[in-house]
Design an enzyme around this catalytic site. Sequence first.
Site, short mmCIF file in Angstrom:
data_model
loop_
_atom_site.label_atom_id
_atom_site.label_comp_id
_atom_site.label_asym_id
_atom_site.label_seq_id
_atom_site.Cartn_x
_atom_site.Cartn_y
_atom_site.Cartn_z
N SER A 1 51.95 -4.89 14.02
CA SER A 1 50.88 -5.19 14.96
C SER A 1 51.45 -5.88 16.20
CB SER A 1 49.81 -6.04 14.28
OG SER A 1 48.63 -6.09 15.05
N LYS B 1 27.69 -12.29 25.61
CA LYS B 1 28.49 -13.53 25.54
C LYS B 1 28.94 -13.78 24.11
CE LYS B 1 30.43 -17.37 26.63
NZ LYS B 1 31.72 -17.34 27.33
#
Length: 325
Positions: free
Chosen positions: A164, A216
């Site tokens: 990763s 948000k």
Amino acid sequence: MSHYLTFLAETATIVVAILIVAGGIAAIALSKRKPAATGQVQVTDLRRQIEQSAAHIEALRLDKKAHKAHQKALKKAHKAQRKDTEKCTYLLDFKGDIRASAVSALREEITAILQVAQPGDAVLIRLESGGGMVNTYGLAAAQLLRLRAAKIHCTVLVDAVAASGGYMMAVTADRIVASPFALLGSIGVVAQIPNFHRWLQDRHIDFEQFTAGKYKRTVTLFGENTETGRAKLREELEETHALFREFVERYRPQLDLEKVATGEAWLGSKALELGLVDQLATSDEIIVDAAQNGKLLQISYQRPKNLSQKLGLAAQRGWDNFWFR
């Protein structure tokens, strides 16, 4: 008994959370009182260390006469070697956690190398990381790109894992060397978030959250997650994965991304077959070879830690272990 054990488990969870928060608050409060100590770049002559170890063994293995002749031959070889302009190889270590915290030292080490590196010099990086946060591993990869921009040949050495974010760092190198059973790849993105909404409901505890901006907060730890929020998070993960793929393709264009950008990780031998690495070898083999062909200096940036920083690191490790292990 089962109810009692459940109560104990819940209590332990709350206590751990309180300790982590308290440690973090204490660390922040103490850090404001005392400025962070300035760190220092430390340099170790690894070639000398390797030679001294070999000399010690030779002294015990050979008789006095043979050892004397061997030492004489070594001095002659070193004298001849010093007549030529030696290239220098710099060795760095990067052991990554979920936040890629070692990037703070990496940037200082690379800055130091860039001040003194000469044409023909090279950098070896022993990299060990299973990945973590996208932004911090992106910064770590950007630090390694400074070496590429300065045309300093860089080799990443992977003995255990570069997956990763760790593999994102590795692809910036000119060459990737991995041990046969190292784990590499995992070109993918993941987000896993526990949700305590039903637990709070069962205990008649309300959770209120106020935001401005439609997205948000898409998903939350304590509130009730919606399908809209989940869909938005999946969209963001797909966008991040696309950027990850583009980054890998830019620096290792020979890869078949349809095969390797699936989120899977492979052992060294299979990784070589897929083109994720260029060579199978342990870091020790590459390091000893570098020591035999020129100077080999290990560079490490060390910053002394005060009490507040130690408390902060302990709190951070506790939080990481609690959520990410």
